[in-house]
Structure formats: structure tokens, C-alpha cells
Design a protein around this motif. Structure first.
Motif, PDB file in Angstrom:
ATOM      1  N   GLU A 150       0.825  -1.209   0.000  1.00  0.00           N
ATOM      2  CA  GLU A 150       0.000   0.000   0.000  1.00  0.00           C
ATOM      3  C   GLU A 150       0.859   1.259   0.000  1.00  0.00           C
ATOM      4  O   GLU A 150       0.519   2.246  -0.652  1.00  0.00           O
ATOM      5  CB  GLU A 150      -0.916   0.003   1.219  1.00  0.00           C
ATOM      6  N   THR A 151       1.965   1.237   0.736  1.00  0.00           N
ATOM      7  CA  THR A 151       2.812   2.424   0.867  1.00  0.00           C
ATOM      8  C   THR A 151       3.997   2.419  -0.091  1.00  0.00           C
ATOM      9  O   THR A 151       4.801   3.349  -0.066  1.00  0.00           O
ATOM     10  CB  THR A 151       3.334   2.533   2.309  1.00  0.00           C
ATOM     11  N   GLU A 152       4.109   1.365  -0.901  1.00  0.00           N
ATOM     12  CA  GLU A 152       5.230   1.222  -1.849  1.00  0.00           C
ATOM     13  C   GLU A 152       6.576   1.273  -1.117  1.00  0.00           C
ATOM     14  O   GLU A 152       7.527   1.912  -1.583  1.00  0.00           O
ATOM     15  CB  GLU A 152       5.155   2.283  -2.943  1.00  0.00           C
ATOM     16  N   ASN A 153       6.633   0.603   0.004  1.00  0.00           N
ATOM     17  CA  ASN A 153       7.849   0.553   0.820  1.00  0.00           C
ATOM     18  C   ASN A 153       8.661  -0.660   0.377  1.00  0.00           C
ATOM     19  O   ASN A 153       8.532  -1.755   0.921  1.00  0.00           O
ATOM     20  CB  ASN A 153       7.465   0.444   2.301  1.00  0.00           C
ATOM     21  N   LEU A 154       9.518  -0.470  -0.624  1.00  0.00           N
ATOM     22  CA  LEU A 154      10.261  -1.586  -1.199  1.00  0.00           C
ATOM     23  C   LEU A 154      11.238  -2.232  -0.226  1.00  0.00           C
ATOM     24  O   LEU A 154      11.331  -3.473  -0.192  1.00  0.00           O
ATOM     25  CB  LEU A 154      10.993  -1.129  -2.464  1.00  0.00           C
ATOM     26  N   PRO A 155      11.998  -1.480   0.573  1.00  0.00           N
ATOM     27  CA  PRO A 155      12.900  -2.151   1.523  1.00  0.00           C
ATOM     28  C   PRO A 155      12.153  -3.069   2.485  1.00  0.00           C
ATOM     29  O   PRO A 155      12.605  -4.186   2.765  1.00  0.00           O
ATOM     30  CB  PRO A 155      13.566  -0.981   2.254  1.00  0.00           C
ATOM     31  N   ALA A 156      11.014  -2.607   3.001  1.00  0.00           N
ATOM     32  CA  ALA A 156      10.236  -3.441   3.926  1.00  0.00           C
ATOM     33  C   ALA A 156       9.661  -4.650   3.209  1.00  0.00           C
ATOM     34  O   ALA A 156       9.624  -5.758   3.770  1.00  0.00           O
ATOM     35  CB  ALA A 156       9.118  -2.616   4.558  1.00  0.00           C
ATOM     36  N   LEU A 157       9.210  -4.462   1.974  1.00  0.00           N
ATOM     37  CA  LEU A 157       8.639  -5.570   1.216  1.00  0.00           C
ATOM     38  C   LEU A 157       9.684  -6.658   0.973  1.00  0.00           C
ATOM     39  O   LEU A 157       9.412  -7.855   1.162  1.00  0.00           O
ATOM     40  CB  LEU A 157       8.096  -5.054  -0.118  1.00  0.00           C
ATOM     41  N   ALA A 158      10.889  -6.246   0.573  1.00  0.00           N
ATOM     42  CA  ALA A 158      11.956  -7.217   0.323  1.00  0.00           C
ATOM     43  C   ALA A 158      12.322  -7.968   1.600  1.00  0.00           C
ATOM     44  O   ALA A 158      12.471  -9.192   1.597  1.00  0.00           O
ATOM     45  CB  ALA A 158      13.183  -6.502  -0.239  1.00  0.00           C
ATOM     46  N   HIS A 159      12.449  -7.229   2.700  1.00  0.00           N
ATOM     47  CA  HIS A 159      12.819  -7.853   3.978  1.00  0.00           C
ATOM     48  C   HIS A 159      11.745  -8.837   4.428  1.00  0.00           C
ATOM     49  O   HIS A 159      12.048  -9.934   4.904  1.00  0.00           O
ATOM     50  CB  HIS A 159      13.019  -6.763   5.027  1.00  0.00           C
ATOM     51  N   ALA A 160      10.486  -8.464   4.251  1.00  0.00           N
ATOM     52  CA  ALA A 160       9.387  -9.339   4.671  1.00  0.00           C
ATOM     53  C   ALA A 160       9.365 -10.621   3.848  1.00  0.00           C
ATOM     54  O   ALA A 160       9.174 -11.718   4.386  1.00  0.00           O
ATOM     55  CB  ALA A 160       8.059  -8.600   4.552  1.00  0.00           C
ATOM     56  N   TYR A 161       9.552 -10.506   2.529  1.00  0.00           N
ATOM     57  CA  TYR A 161       9.589 -11.704   1.679  1.00  0.00           C
ATOM     58  C   TYR A 161      10.756 -12.617   2.064  1.00  0.00           C
ATOM     59  O   TYR A 161      10.619 -13.839   2.137  1.00  0.00           O
ATOM     60  CB  TYR A 161       9.729 -11.303   0.211  1.00  0.00           C
ATOM     61  N   TYR A 162      11.917 -12.002   2.295  1.00  0.00           N
ATOM     62  CA  TYR A 162      13.114 -12.771   2.675  1.00  0.00           C
ATOM     63  C   TYR A 162      12.890 -13.521   3.982  1.00  0.00           C
ATOM     64  O   TYR A 162      13.168 -14.723   4.091  1.00  0.00           O
ATOM     65  CB  TYR A 162      14.298 -11.812   2.779  1.00  0.00           C
ATOM     66  N   LEU A 163      12.348 -12.820   4.984  1.00  0.00           N
ATOM     67  CA  LEU A 163      12.168 -13.420   6.295  1.00  0.00           C
ATOM     68  C   LEU A 163      11.056 -14.471   6.285  1.00  0.00           C
ATOM     69  O   LEU A 163      11.167 -15.516   6.935  1.00  0.00           O
ATOM     70  CB  LEU A 163      11.863 -12.328   7.316  1.00  0.00           C
ATOM     71  N   MET A 164       9.998 -14.217   5.508  1.00  0.00           N
ATOM     72  CA  MET A 164       8.918 -15.193   5.425  1.00  0.00           C
ATOM     73  C   MET A 164       9.402 -16.478   4.763  1.00  0.00           C
ATOM     74  O   MET A 164       9.047 -17.581   5.180  1.00  0.00           O
ATOM     75  CB  MET A 164       7.740 -14.608   4.624  1.00  0.00           C
ATOM     76  N   HIS A 165      10.234 -16.330   3.727  1.00  0.00           N
ATOM     77  CA  HIS A 165      10.799 -17.509   3.065  1.00  0.00           C
ATOM     78  C   HIS A 165      11.644 -18.314   4.053  1.00  0.00           C
ATOM     79  O   HIS A 165      11.564 -19.553   4.096  1.00  0.00           O
ATOM     80  CB  HIS A 165      11.634 -17.076   1.864  1.00  0.00           C
TER      81      HIS A 165
END
Length: 222
Positions: A150-165
């Protein structure tokens, strides 16, 4: 005071963190003799905490962040204090600080509040994964993913995908396949080499556990 700050900043830029800590400490010694705003002194204490943390002087960092928070109770400082507790392996205390930070976001402007919420949520998720609570850690990541979109926060999105994986690899969830590599192109776009390395390492672990050993070797080499 002014030249000590300049020296501290220059030492920090050169990764001379122990020396930077000494310069910031010198500035703080003379600060009481000057008419400085509390927020300004808090900033110096925070800088001292930052370089102390980088130098592995975690007790010094913890003390510095506490002084900064007494002068200016920003959620960012609660995040950093939580990180120090993580460094000591005090996960319950770290979670408490992250929770305190999340409950104090109302004091921030909406944009900064959204960014801090993502950082604190990811920190909380990271601790839950380290505690072996993989399902809960992944759930925290999912919340960050939704808000980061929603906020287009790419650093947070990448970190979340990495950690979820990582969480899904750890509990052998079949959902891990859908997460493979999602963070990698984002980190590449951001030019974040450490993020890329972390993702590739986890992809290598995933491939290893599935018996794709040559692919694992290739990923580790990358």
C-alpha cells in the motif's frame, strides 16, 4: 563540542567506530556546559549508541540509547534498544521493546509512522523466527507485506519476503516455493548487496534440503 561531532561523523564514515564513540563521548562531556535543545543532545547519544553497536560494544550502546530515549522518546530508539537485547539473546525483552515502539507510533506523522511500523513489525517477526515460532513470524511478515504494498515501501517488502521464506524453509512449509526469489529482484533494484546475499543464501538452503545440490552450490557461490 562542534569539532568532536565532526570528528565522530568522519570516523563513522571510515568505519572507525571505536574512535567515533570516543569523539561522541567527548562531545557529550561538554554538552552540559552549552545551551542545547534536548533533542540535539539525544541525537548525539543516539549516534554514540549506533557506533557502539557497530563496534560490538553492546552494553555501551544500551546505555547510550537509554540516555537518548530519556531526552526524546522516539519509537526509533525503542527499536534500537530492542536490537541490543537481541544481540544479548534476550528475546523476550526485545519483543517488549518492539511492542512498546508499536504502541507509541501515534506520536509520528503518518508517513514516518508507517515506515516505523514496518521496521518494528519486521524486527518482531525476526525474533519470533529465531525463537522457533515460525508460523507467528510468517504471520507478522504477511502483515508487513500487505502494508508495504500500500505504501510502496520496497525495503520493507523485500525484507518481509526474505524473512517469510526463511520461516517457511525452517518449518518445511509447502508455501516456501511461492516465496523463492521474490525478494531478490527488489534487493537488486535497491542495489542492496547484503539483502541479495541473504536471499541467495536462503535459496541455497532451500535447494539443499530438497536435494538440488548443484543448484545449492551455484546459489551459495552467487
Amino acid at each position: 563540542y562542534r569539532y568532536s561531532l565532526v570528528a565522530g561523523e568522519r570516523a563513522h564514515e571510515k568505519y572507525a567506530n571505536v574512535e567515533a564513540a570516543a569523539f561522541y563521548g567527548r562531545a557529550l562531556e561538554v554538552a552540559p556546559k552549552l545551551e542545547l535543545e534536548p533533542a540535539e543532545v539525544a541525537r548525539v547519544w543516539e549516534s554514540l549508541g549506533d557506533v557502539s553497536e557497530l563496534a560490538g560494544l553492546y552494553a555501551d550502546a544500551e546505555e547510550a540509547y537509554a540516555h537518548a530515549r530519556e531526552l526524546h522518546a522516539h519509537p526509533r530508539l525503542m527499536l534500537k534498544e530492542g536490537v541490543i537485547h537481541e544481540r544479548f539473546g534476550r528475546y523476550a525483552e526485545a519483543l517488549d521493546w518492539y511492542d512498546r515502539g508499536l504502541r507509541s507510533l501515534d506520536s509520528l506523522e503518518p508517513e514516518e509512522g508507517a515506515r516505523m511500523k514496518a521496521e518494528l513489525g519486521l524486527a518482531y517477526a525476526g525474533v519470533r523466527v529465531r525463537q522457533g515460532e515460525f508460523t507467528d513470524g510468517a504471520a507478522w511478515c504477511k502483515r508487513v507485506v500487505d502494508e508495504a504494498h500500500e505504501t510502496e515501501n520496497l525495503p520493507a517488502l523485500a525484507h518481509a519476503y526474505y524473512l517469510m521464506h526463511l520461516a517457511y524453509i525452517s518449518n518445511r512449509s509447502p508455501e516456501r516455493a511461492a516465496l523463492r526469489g521474490l525478494a531478490l529482484p527488489i534487493y537488486e533494484e535497491l542495489g542492496n548487496l547484503l539483502g541479495q546475499a541473504n536471499v541467495l543464501n536462503n535459496m541455497g538452503v532451500d535447494a539443499y534440503y530438497e536435494g538440488r545440490w548443484q543448484e545449492a552450490l551455484d546459489l551459495y557461490e552467487r
